[in-house]
Write a protein that holds these residues in place. Structure first.
Motif, PDB file in Angstrom:
ATOM      1  N   GLU A   1       0.818  -1.219   0.000  1.00 49.84           N
ATOM      2  CA  GLU A   1       0.000   0.000   0.000  1.00 49.84           C
ATOM      3  C   GLU A   1       0.849   1.265   0.000  1.00 49.84           C
ATOM      4  N   LEU A   2       2.179   1.102  -0.037  1.00 48.45           N
ATOM      5  CA  LEU A   2       3.052   2.265   0.073  1.00 48.45           C
ATOM      6  C   LEU A   2       3.671   2.620  -1.282  1.00 48.45           C
ATOM      7  N   SER A   3       4.047   3.881  -1.432  1.00 50.43           N
ATOM      8  CA  SER A   3       4.757   4.307  -2.631  1.00 50.43           C
ATOM      9  C   SER A   3       6.213   3.859  -2.535  1.00 50.43           C
ATOM     10  N   GLY A   4       6.928   3.952  -3.641  1.00 47.26           N
ATOM     11  CA  GLY A   4       8.328   3.548  -3.666  1.00 47.26           C
ATOM     12  C   GLY A   4       9.162   4.269  -2.619  1.00 47.26           C
ATOM     13  N   GLY A   5       8.954   5.584  -2.524  1.00 53.54           N
ATOM     14  CA  GLY A   5       9.724   6.372  -1.563  1.00 53.54           C
ATOM     15  C   GLY A   5       9.424   5.963  -0.136  1.00 53.54           C
ATOM     16  N   GLN A   6       8.147   5.650   0.131  1.00 61.07           N
ATOM     17  CA  GLN A   6       7.778   5.225   1.492  1.00 61.07           C
ATOM     18  C   GLN A   6       8.370   3.857   1.809  1.00 61.07           C
ATOM     19  N   GLN A   7       8.322   2.961   0.813  1.00 63.34           N
ATOM     20  CA  GLN A   7       8.927   1.643   1.022  1.00 63.34           C
ATOM     21  C   GLN A   7      10.407   1.768   1.316  1.00 63.34           C
ATOM     22  N   GLN A   8      11.042   2.705   0.600  1.00 64.11           N
ATOM     23  CA  GLN A   8      12.458   2.943   0.812  1.00 64.11           C
ATOM     24  C   GLN A   8      12.737   3.359   2.258  1.00 64.11           C
ATOM     25  N   ARG A   9      11.882   4.231   2.796  1.00 64.46           N
ATOM     26  CA  ARG A   9      12.047   4.664   4.181  1.00 64.46           C
ATOM     27  C   ARG A   9      11.852   3.500   5.148  1.00 64.46           C
ATOM     28  N   VAL A  10      10.887   2.643   4.844  1.00 65.03           N
ATOM     29  CA  VAL A  10      10.663   1.487   5.714  1.00 65.03           C
ATOM     30  C   VAL A  10      11.907   0.584   5.702  1.00 65.03           C
ATOM     31  N   ALA A  11      12.451   0.393   4.495  1.00 67.56           N
ATOM     32  CA  ALA A  11      13.652  -0.441   4.378  1.00 67.56           C
ATOM     33  C   ALA A  11      14.798   0.163   5.188  1.00 67.56           C
ATOM     34  N   LEU A  12      14.914   1.486   5.145  1.00 63.24           N
ATOM     35  CA  LEU A  12      15.932   2.162   5.947  1.00 63.24           C
ATOM     36  C   LEU A  12      15.649   1.986   7.432  1.00 63.24           C
ATOM     37  N   GLY A  13      14.363   2.158   7.776  1.00 63.04           N
ATOM     38  CA  GLY A  13      13.958   2.032   9.172  1.00 63.04           C
ATOM     39  C   GLY A  13      14.266   0.647   9.702  1.00 63.04           C
ATOM     40  N   ARG A  14      14.023  -0.349   8.882  1.00 59.41           N
ATOM     41  CA  ARG A  14      14.289  -1.730   9.286  1.00 59.41           C
ATOM     42  C   ARG A  14      15.775  -1.920   9.598  1.00 59.41           C
ATOM     43  N   ALA A  15      16.627  -1.222   8.830  1.00 58.29           N
ATOM     44  CA  ALA A  15      18.063  -1.316   9.087  1.00 58.29           C
ATOM     45  C   ALA A  15      18.446  -0.525  10.338  1.00 58.29           C
ATOM     46  N   ILE A  16      17.840   0.657  10.497  1.00 54.28           N
ATOM     47  CA  ILE A  16      18.235   1.543  11.598  1.00 54.28           C
ATOM     48  C   ILE A  16      17.860   0.969  12.961  1.00 54.28           C
ATOM     49  N   VAL A  17      16.668   0.363  13.073  1.00 52.34           N
ATOM     50  CA  VAL A  17      16.244  -0.147  14.390  1.00 52.34           C
ATOM     51  C   VAL A  17      17.211  -1.191  14.937  1.00 52.34           C
ATOM     52  N   ARG A  18      17.903  -1.859  14.031  1.00 53.98           N
ATOM     53  CA  ARG A  18      18.825  -2.909  14.477  1.00 53.98           C
ATOM     54  C   ARG A  18      20.029  -2.318  15.220  1.00 53.98           C
ATOM     55  N   ASP A  19      20.299  -1.030  15.024  1.00 54.45           N
ATOM     56  CA  ASP A  19      21.454  -0.367  15.595  1.00 54.45           C
ATOM     57  C   ASP A  19      22.729  -1.175  15.352  1.00 54.45           C
ATOM     58  N   PRO A  20      23.039  -1.417  14.074  1.00 54.03           N
ATOM     59  CA  PRO A  20      24.156  -2.306  13.742  1.00 54.03           C
ATOM     60  C   PRO A  20      25.491  -1.573  13.784  1.00 54.03           C
TER      61      PRO A  20
END
Lengths: 296, 379
Positions: free
Chosen positions: B138-157
């Protein structure tokens, strides 16, 4: 312009005529069967089979009789329909689950000899039922399942059915695996890589990602396998000897054996026997369409 | 957070018996908190290098060290890294919240409450808090991109790995996300390796860029170093848009001799050329000056072939002969108008030229940075 529309409408009329003719051709046996099933024996002999019954000729008696022969009261857990369900449901679910796991292992994991194993699965699809009848009966004789089940009377009485479950599961695994494999191959590989980086193990990836995304393909596999197993006659004939364990296809066949051919009862019984597969189509139809379309 | 070291890593694929070297003996030291861009043409081994860091591919030889630990043989989940993919690779059956929680659920012992607060905080930081209960479809490409970033950021790698994360976005959104990503990386201070084939992304985003070609590392440098002091012909041609003009010349006593023109050289330049006989002369389009009348020995008569107006500047394609195909390009001020077919004099100043050995590709001489030093103290 008018000639154009005319030409179009003529070809359209021809098209519809052909379609209607084909529909009639394919539906005629079904209609004839249904009409036969709601006629008295007398009405059947005195009229053309596909003509609907009139007045006294109409009866639902064949259906009651067919139900009594095929299943009896639903509380009677040894009816033929019940036995068929007892075989078809576990065999379908098991071959679907095993096929799905096997396909996951053959698609998304890398290991040596993968191609060879896949070849075995493919080859397994092409083994005809008839060619394994003798080895199969020998196999179950050697295994002697009844000895292991002696302690559990409920299962011991249904040895033949349990043998059928295992046989159908094994026979269904190759086609299920191939179906799931082509579905999994269409998955975005980086999604699975993302899950690996996210810390999920192979089993967790299956549980949390592959399995939930497999629903449409499970619908395809369940419908296909259920119909296969439910409609099987040959294995049931060979493996099941106890009369209390006979499945729907065997019971249907036995109706024909009586001295007088009760065509109306036979037809009604055929519909009764076919009903569960129809029900499965209705229940999983939407998912089925999605799975066939290959959407992920 | 940690420093990342690639120590002579090599990846050899077996392709029906013949070996294909995808990554050839690459060594890079990436400092803690640094933003390193791996750039090169497609098939140069940059993605393979990133995948080796991630553990999705095993290195044929060499070591990868993360914060002092050798991680070479470890599976991806034991490396403490997070990756953002070009296709976003979101889990389509999960909501945004579930997508972002997945990694924490799988790799940590955090309680549901803790996970939820981390996910919510990160979503707010990326302004996707309102989307948390939607599914990726249900998200646009740009929003999906942010989610993908968010998924990486929450991990605090310890390290972010990004594989062409912006290439599926449209041009406008891409440049916007470029800035945002850079700011985000600076705020978080997490070591980042970013793969792209787009030299603009490389120039604008990286603290340093590593240029790869044919699996071999060409140069690791700051963007400006790579631009002004390329290590070889490949880097000179790859970095910069429009790319550097090249002329193949032969080195003579006091000049370079080419098919189209002879270029007199000073004693200093002559020394830089040394024993090389086949020399490639390079000049950046913006260093080519178009003058009304030729007066010096480095002025050459040319004809305008095509003019590409960019608004702020014009790219002028020039030919040495009338009706000839364009041979090189000069970038001039956007307000200056030139017409096709018009004769102009191109001045190629000696202090702006680069010289490369045509046979080896090695740089013999880079442009003088005397005039640049005033504005760019780092050089």
């Amino acid at each position: 312009m008018s000639t154009d529309t005319e030409g179009l409408s003529v070809s359209r009329v021809a098209l519809y005529a052909v379609l209607v003719a084909m529909a009639l051709f394919y539906l005629a046996p079904l209609e004839t069967g249904l009409m036969t099933a709601i006629k008295t024996q007398d009405a059947f002999f005195s009229s053309t089979p596909f003509v609907p019954p009139f007045g006294d000729g109409f009866t639902l008696q064949p259906w009651y009789e067919a139900w009594a022969q095929m299943q009896g009261p639903l509380t009677d857990f040894s009816g033929a329909l019940y036995n068929s369900a007892f075989v078809a449901i576990p065999a379908t679910v098991l071959s679907g689950l095993i096929g799905s796991v096997a396909a996951y292992g053959l698609t998304n994991l890398n290991w040596r000899g993968q191609a060879g194993v896949l070849m075995l699965f493919v080859a397994g699809m092409f083994v005809p039922y008839q060619s394994v009848l003798v080895p199969l009966t020998r196999f179950w004789t050697i295994v002697g399942l009844q000895n292991y089940l002696a302690g559990v009377p409920f299962l011991a009485q249904r040895v033949g059915l349990i043998e059928l479950i295992v046989t159908h599961t094994a026979y269904g695994i190759p086609i299920c695996t191939i179906l799931f494999r082509s579905y999994y191959a269409s998955f975005d590989q980086s999604m699975l890589e993302a899950a690996r980086i996210d810390g999920a193990t192979f089993t967790r990836i299956y549980q949390r990602i592959i399995f939930p995304l497999s629903k449409p393909m499970f619908a395809v596999v369940l419908i296909y396998q259920f119909t296969q197993v439910w409609n099987d006659f040959l294995f049931a004939l060979v493996l099941v000897s106890s009369p209390t364990s006979e499945v729907a296809t065997i019971a249907l066949n036995k109706l024909q054996g009586s001295m007088v051919q009760q065509y109306n009862v036979q037809m009604a019984a055929a519909f009764v026997a076919a009903l569960p597969t129809l029900l499965v189509y209705v229940l999983f139809g939407d998912q089925f369409a999605e799975g066939v379309a290959g959407e992920t | 957070m940690a420093e990342l070291t690639l120590d002579h890593i090599t990846k050899v694929y077996d392709d029906d018996g013949s070996d294909i070297v995808a990554v050839d003996d690459v060594s890079i030291d990436i400092a803690d908190g640094e933003f390193l861009v791996l750039v090169g043409p497609s098939g140069c081994g940059k993605s393979t290098t990133l995948r080796m860091i991630a553990g999705l591919e095993t290195a044929s030889s060499g070591d990868i060290r993360l914060g002092g630990d050798v991680v070479t043989g470890r599976p991806p989940r034991d490396r403490d890294i997070a990756m953002v993919f070009q296709s976003y690779a979101l889990y389509p059956h999960m909501t945004v919240r579930q997508n972002m929680s997945f990694g924490l659920e799988e790799s940590t012992d955090m309680s549901d409450g803790e996970i939820d607060s981390v996910v919510t905080d990160t979503a707010e930081m990326l302004s996707i808090a309102a989307l948390l209960d939607r599914k990726p479809g249900e998200l646009s490409g740009g929003q999906q991109q942010r989610v993908a970033l968010g998924r990486a950021i929450v991990r605090d790698p310890k390290v972010f790995l990004m594989d062409e994360p912006l290439s599926n976005l449209d041009a406008k959104l891409r440049s916007q996300m470029r800035t945002e990503l850079q700011r985000l990386q600076e705020d978080l201070g997490v070591t980042t390796v970013y793969v792209t084939h787009d030299q603009t992304e490389a120039m604008t985003m990286g603290d340093r860029i590593a240029i790869l070609n044919d699996g071999e590392l060409q140069q690791v440098a700051t963007p400006l170093e790579a631009y002004h002091q390329p290590a070889n012909l490949f880097v000179a041609g790859f970095i910069g848009e429009p790319s550097m003009n090249f002329f193949e010349m032969e080195a003579r006593e006091d000049r370079l001799s080419g098919d189209q023109f002879d270029y007199p050289i000073s004693q200093e330049t002559r020394e830089a050329v040394g024993d090389a006989t086949n020399v490639t002369l390079g000049i950046r389009p913006e260093d080519v000056q178009l003058v009304e009348e030729g007066s010096g020995e480095h002025d050459f008569g040319t004809v305008v072939d095509v003019v590409e107006p960019m608004g702020n500047e014009n790219n002028v394609y020039l030919s040495f002969e009338t009706d000839g195909a364009a041979e090189f390009v000069a970038t001039i001020d956007g307000m200056r108008s030139l017409d096709a077919g018009q004769p102009v004099v191109a001045r190629i100043p000696e202090d702006a030229i680069h010289l490369f050995d045509t046979d080896t590709g090695e740089t013999l001489k880079n442009r003088s940075l005397a005039e640049l030093e005033e504005t760019e103290p780092r050089f």
